[in-house]
Motif scaffolding. Structure first.
Motif, PDB file in Angstrom:
ATOM      1  N   GLY A  17      47.453  -2.670  52.254  1.00 44.77           N
ATOM      2  CA  GLY A  17      47.772  -2.002  50.996  1.00 44.77           C
ATOM      3  C   GLY A  17      46.842  -2.467  49.897  1.00 44.77           C
ATOM      4  O   GLY A  17      46.329  -3.574  49.930  1.00 44.77           O
ATOM      5  N   HIS A  18      46.686  -1.642  48.859  1.00 44.48           N
ATOM      6  CA  HIS A  18      45.757  -1.930  47.771  1.00 44.48           C
ATOM      7  C   HIS A  18      46.508  -2.602  46.634  1.00 44.48           C
ATOM      8  O   HIS A  18      47.455  -2.047  46.095  1.00 44.48           O
ATOM      9  CB  HIS A  18      45.138  -0.613  47.291  1.00 44.48           C
ATOM     10  CG  HIS A  18      43.989  -0.803  46.361  1.00 44.48           C
ATOM     11  ND1 HIS A  18      42.845  -1.470  46.719  1.00 44.48           N
ATOM     12  CD2 HIS A  18      43.804  -0.399  45.068  1.00 44.48           C
ATOM     13  CE1 HIS A  18      41.989  -1.460  45.690  1.00 44.48           C
ATOM     14  NE2 HIS A  18      42.565  -0.820  44.687  1.00 44.48           N
TER      15      HIS A  18
ATOM     16  N   ALA B  50      52.725  -7.304  40.866  1.00 46.09           N
ATOM     17  CA  ALA B  50      51.435  -7.651  40.261  1.00 46.09           C
ATOM     18  C   ALA B  50      51.237  -6.892  38.949  1.00 46.09           C
ATOM     19  O   ALA B  50      50.746  -7.457  37.959  1.00 46.09           O
ATOM     20  CB  ALA B  50      50.300  -7.344  41.239  1.00 46.09           C
ATOM     21  N   ASP B  51      51.611  -5.631  38.933  1.00 41.16           N
ATOM     22  CA  ASP B  51      51.506  -4.819  37.720  1.00 41.16           C
ATOM     23  C   ASP B  51      52.374  -5.420  36.609  1.00 41.16           C
ATOM     24  O   ASP B  51      51.919  -5.618  35.468  1.00 41.16           O
ATOM     25  CB  ASP B  51      51.961  -3.391  38.036  1.00 41.16           C
ATOM     26  CG  ASP B  51      51.699  -2.426  36.889  1.00 41.16           C
ATOM     27  OD1 ASP B  51      51.887  -2.825  35.732  1.00 41.16           O
ATOM     28  OD2 ASP B  51      51.322  -1.276  37.141  1.00 41.16           O
ATOM     29  N   VAL B  52      53.634  -5.718  36.935  1.00 39.77           N
ATOM     30  CA  VAL B  52      54.563  -6.258  35.940  1.00 39.77           C
ATOM     31  C   VAL B  52      54.120  -7.640  35.465  1.00 39.77           C
ATOM     32  O   VAL B  52      54.138  -7.936  34.261  1.00 39.77           O
ATOM     33  CB  VAL B  52      55.992  -6.312  36.514  1.00 39.77           C
ATOM     34  CG1 VAL B  52      56.944  -7.007  35.551  1.00 39.77           C
ATOM     35  CG2 VAL B  52      56.485  -4.907  36.828  1.00 39.77           C
ATOM     36  N   VAL B  53      53.718  -8.494  36.405  1.00 38.14           N
ATOM     37  CA  VAL B  53      53.292  -9.849  36.051  1.00 38.14           C
ATOM     38  C   VAL B  53      52.076  -9.799  35.134  1.00 38.14           C
ATOM     39  O   VAL B  53      52.011 -10.524  34.128  1.00 38.14           O
ATOM     40  CB  VAL B  53      52.984 -10.672  37.315  1.00 38.14           C
ATOM     41  CG1 VAL B  53      52.211 -11.940  36.968  1.00 38.14           C
ATOM     42  CG2 VAL B  53      54.277 -11.028  38.032  1.00 38.14           C
ATOM     43  N   TYR B  54      51.106  -8.956  35.436  1.00 43.54           N
ATOM     44  CA  TYR B  54      49.902  -8.865  34.620  1.00 43.54           C
ATOM     45  C   TYR B  54      50.257  -8.507  33.177  1.00 43.54           C
ATOM     46  O   TYR B  54      49.799  -9.162  32.232  1.00 43.54           O
ATOM     47  CB  TYR B  54      48.940  -7.828  35.193  1.00 43.54           C
ATOM     48  CG  TYR B  54      47.857  -7.417  34.222  1.00 43.54           C
ATOM     49  CD1 TYR B  54      46.835  -8.297  33.875  1.00 43.54           C
ATOM     50  CD2 TYR B  54      47.867  -6.160  33.626  1.00 43.54           C
ATOM     51  CE1 TYR B  54      45.856  -7.938  32.962  1.00 43.54           C
ATOM     52  CE2 TYR B  54      46.888  -5.791  32.715  1.00 43.54           C
ATOM     53  CZ  TYR B  54      45.886  -6.678  32.393  1.00 43.54           C
ATOM     54  OH  TYR B  54      44.926  -6.313  31.481  1.00 43.54           O
ATOM     55  N   HIS B  55      51.057  -7.458  32.983  1.00 43.18           N
ATOM     56  CA  HIS B  55      51.370  -7.015  31.624  1.00 43.18           C
ATOM     57  C   HIS B  55      52.299  -7.993  30.906  1.00 43.18           C
ATOM     58  O   HIS B  55      52.139  -8.232  29.699  1.00 43.18           O
ATOM     59  CB  HIS B  55      51.984  -5.611  31.665  1.00 43.18           C
ATOM     60  CG  HIS B  55      50.994  -4.549  32.027  1.00 43.18           C
ATOM     61  ND1 HIS B  55      50.844  -4.073  33.323  1.00 43.18           N
ATOM     62  CD2 HIS B  55      50.082  -3.877  31.285  1.00 43.18           C
ATOM     63  CE1 HIS B  55      49.893  -3.162  33.343  1.00 43.18           C
ATOM     64  NE2 HIS B  55      49.413  -3.017  32.135  1.00 43.18           N
TER      65      HIS B  55
ATOM     66  N   LEU C 232      56.249  -3.801  51.910  1.00 39.69           N
ATOM     67  CA  LEU C 232      55.956  -5.095  51.286  1.00 39.69           C
ATOM     68  C   LEU C 232      54.772  -4.994  50.341  1.00 39.69           C
ATOM     69  O   LEU C 232      54.751  -5.610  49.275  1.00 39.69           O
ATOM     70  CB  LEU C 232      55.684  -6.140  52.363  1.00 39.69           C
ATOM     71  CG  LEU C 232      56.893  -6.620  53.173  1.00 39.69           C
ATOM     72  CD1 LEU C 232      56.435  -7.500  54.333  1.00 39.69           C
ATOM     73  CD2 LEU C 232      57.877  -7.358  52.290  1.00 39.69           C
ATOM     74  N   SER C 233      53.773  -4.202  50.736  1.00 41.91           N
ATOM     75  CA  SER C 233      52.610  -4.004  49.883  1.00 41.91           C
ATOM     76  C   SER C 233      52.998  -3.302  48.582  1.00 41.91           C
ATOM     77  O   SER C 233      52.523  -3.649  47.498  1.00 41.91           O
ATOM     78  CB  SER C 233      51.552  -3.186  50.625  1.00 41.91           C
ATOM     79  OG  SER C 233      50.417  -2.970  49.806  1.00 41.91           O
ATOM     80  N   ALA C 234      53.896  -2.302  48.677  1.00 39.76           N
ATOM     81  CA  ALA C 234      54.341  -1.588  47.474  1.00 39.76           C
ATOM     82  C   ALA C 234      55.092  -2.526  46.538  1.00 39.76           C
ATOM     83  O   ALA C 234      54.921  -2.479  45.310  1.00 39.76           O
ATOM     84  CB  ALA C 234      55.226  -0.413  47.875  1.00 39.76           C
ATOM     85  N   LEU C 235      55.922  -3.405  47.093  1.00 38.15           N
ATOM     86  CA  LEU C 235      56.647  -4.375  46.274  1.00 38.15           C
ATOM     87  C   LEU C 235      55.677  -5.336  45.598  1.00 38.15           C
ATOM     88  O   LEU C 235      55.783  -5.614  44.391  1.00 38.15           O
ATOM     89  CB  LEU C 235      57.635  -5.148  47.147  1.00 38.15           C
ATOM     90  CG  LEU C 235      58.369  -6.302  46.463  1.00 38.15           C
ATOM     91  CD1 LEU C 235      59.320  -5.788  45.397  1.00 38.15           C
ATOM     92  CD2 LEU C 235      59.124  -7.144  47.491  1.00 38.15           C
TER      93      LEU C 235
END
Length: 608
Positions: A34-35, A288-293, A280-283
């Protein structure tokens, strides 16, 4: 979490048990194919937070009273590596989810309650286990049996357990496993889930076999008050155990229940199977998106708080002669000037409609005329009246301040204090002109007031007109010469009243700012008295402290802030390049990887 033992962080991004591998771009990783975005950015922000923490520790070590005056305390370790809590009922699959995400089997799992205390998993350079009791954290000799007993034994004295390991998959956050809400309420009581004390982001895990039970919904309402926005999501676990074709209906049911429990939140629902790489990749991507912001916002606040603290300490050191000002004088300044500010603001509020009527009468003779031209002239004349009245208010403030200061401060000292007062105040203050106040005059008040107002309290007239011109052009002249004001009523409704309302809003904001700065001034004088009247103050090397603060501010402005800003800028550039590549577009020269002088020369030669 207060009192957490320091971890020995691993700087390399991948560990032995990790299933990640790097892809072509420097800021992307993949998990199970996953990306995953933001890995590079999270690491870069972590570095800025760590550098800020080191600078803060060094500065407070050289200015002993600094930590006493810090009004906002940021946990920079938590900003560097946020904590993601997984909560929910027992047997919802919380521990199994964390095991799958971290690539380990540290957490025991089962159909009966297994996790009776919060367990924090941190990637570190060595394997270690810490137990928190009423007295604080103590390190325990690590073994699988010891760790399991600490978190599963009802007779354990542990209130909280921390496990460090180099085997944990490298994420940009720590994982926190929590006891099931319906497992053992007595064990939860000493350490309930609290904002800023336990975690920064929360996942509510609920089993797809029995989704969103009553205990789930009860806890959801509680954590919804703590974790705002995207910092709360729902993991729908055990989807692999559902009968074929039932996942869609379960998801639909879960979203309906979430809308009722937390209306307007639109929480992210993530179906997860511990054996399914894609889920798992989607989670991981969502986190990662939430943590970054989240990290980005908290780091911005921390950098601003750091600047405020440096300025605060500089002001205190530069104003140490204010020991001469008596506490009764400070109280008199606080009470009297606050009353003058409020009274002056109320009078100016009453005057605004009068300004509007006077300006409308002056411009009425020009009608009919274009709306844009009238807006230009109206603002200029209205602002002139506003600034003139503000000058009168500034003169009054100066007289009041001069009378108060000159009771305690001698004439030779007054000029020195005036300069320090002047640096104390924000440039948005149109009222105060401390220099003329301490000298007992009012000559500079009007100029200072109008200049500050023009530069800060209201947008520059020229900029406003330029914006109006652009908008007018885009809208086909709706605000341009084609839109005419025919009579006085139209002039008042379309230009006069909106402008008056705008000035009133700016005035309200300015009054709040003036009162806040006045309170800050008086608080500083009190702090100067407290700090520099101590016997230890005689040993303070004030000039050295000022130099330390200057270097700290120089490092903040020239390294930390640019590094922080560069992270988002580089991310934007990378995303633009990816979008262009996705649509088969040629990247612009600035983004092209072969856009070097040598490459350009080679191209020209080949073409020739």
């Amino acid at each position: 979490m207060p009192g957490l033992p320091k971890s020995r962080s691993v700087v390399v991004p991948l560990g032995p048990a990790a299933t990640w591998f790097r892809v072509c771009t420097g800021s992307r990783w993949t998990l199970h194919g996953g990306h995953v975005k933001y890995v590079k950015e999270i690491a870069a922000q972590r570095k800025v937070a760590s550098e800020l923490a080191a600078d803060r520790k060094e500065l407070l070590g050289q200015i002993p009273f600094g930590s006493e005056l810090e009004s906002t305390r940021f946990d920079l370790d938590r900003i560097a590596v946020p904590i993601v809590a997984v909560t929910g009922a027992y047997s919802a699959g919380k521990s199994a989810l964390i095991n799958a995400a971290t690539g380990t089997r540290y957490l025991p799992t089962g159909v009966t309650p297994t996790t009776l205390v919060p367990v924090l998993l941190r990637r570190s350079a060595r394997e270690a286990c810490f137990m928190r009791t009423a007295a604080g954290f103590v390190e325990e000799p690590y073994s699988t049996a010891t760790f399991k007993k600490l978190i599963t034994d009802k007779n354990s004295t542990a209130r909280h357990v921390v496990l460090d390991s180099p085997k944990l998959t490298a994420h940009g956050w720590h994982w926190l496993d929590t006891p099931g809400v319906n497992a053992d309420m007595q064990r939860q009581a000493p350490l309930r889930l609290q904002a800023r004390d336990i975690a920064d982001i929360c996942i509510l895990a609920t089993s797809a076999l029995q989704p969103l039970t009553l205990s789930d919904l009860t806890q959801l309402r509680e954590v919804g008050k703590i974790f705002k926005g995207n910092n709360l999501c729902v993991a729908l676990t055990r989807i692999d155990q559902l009968p074929s074709g039932e996942l869609a209906s379960v998801e639909r049911y879960v979203r309906e229940m979430l809308d009722q429990a937390l209306p307007g939140r639109a929480l992210k629902v993530l179906p997860v199977s511990n054996g399914d790489a894609a889920s798992l990749s989607a989670l991981t991507q969502h986190l990662a998106d939430v943590v970054y912001h989240h990290q980005k916002e908290r780091l911005k606040e921390a950098l601003e708080a750091w600047q405020n603290m440096i300025v605060h300490l500089q002001q205190l050191l530069e104003m140490r002669e204010l020991l001469q000002v008596k506490s009764t004088t400070v109280q008199r300044i606080r009470t009297r000037l606050d009353a003058v500010i409020l009274e002056s603001g109320a009078l100016l509020t009453t005057d605004l409609p009068i300004f509007m009527d006077e300006t409308c009468r002056e411009l009425k003779v020009r009608l009919p005329a274009s709306q844009r031209q009238l807006l230009d002239t109206f603002r200029a004349r209205f602002h002139q009246r506003f600034a003139e009245r503000l000058q009168e208010i500034g003169a009054r403030i100066n007289r009041e301040l001069a009378e108060a200061l000159q009771q305690d401060v001698s004439s030779p000292i007054s000029v020195t204090l005036a300069n320090r007062f002047l640096r104390l105040l924000e440039p948005t203050n149109p009222f105060f002109d401390w220099a003329s106040a301490t000298l007992g005059g009012t000559m500079g008040a009007g100029a200072a007031a109008s200049a500050a107002l023009l530069s800060a309290a209201l947008p520059p007239v020229g900029l406003m007109l330029a914006g109006a011109a652009v908008i007018g052009g885009l809208l086909g002249g709706l605000i341009g010469s084609a839109s005419l004001i025919e009579n006085g009523d139209e002039l008042k409704e379309k230009i006069g009243r909106p402008t008056t309302l705008e000035y009133q809003q700016h005035l309200d904001a300015a009054i709040y700012s003036y009162r806040t700065d006045l309170q800050h001034l008086c608080r500083l004088i009190d702090q100067v008295s407290t700090i520099f009247s101590k016997p230890t103050a005689a040993a303070y090397d004030v000039q050295n402290m000022l130099q330390v603060l200057s270097m700290a501010e120089d490092r903040r402005s020239k390294r930390l802030v640019p590094s922080y800003q560069r992270i988002a800028s580089e991310l934007l550039v990378a995303e633009m390049a990816e979008r262009q590549a996705r649509f088969g577009l040629q990247p612009p020269p600035a983004l092209a990887s072969n856009n070097t002088p040598a490459a350009s020369v080679g191209k020209r030669r080949k073409k020739a």
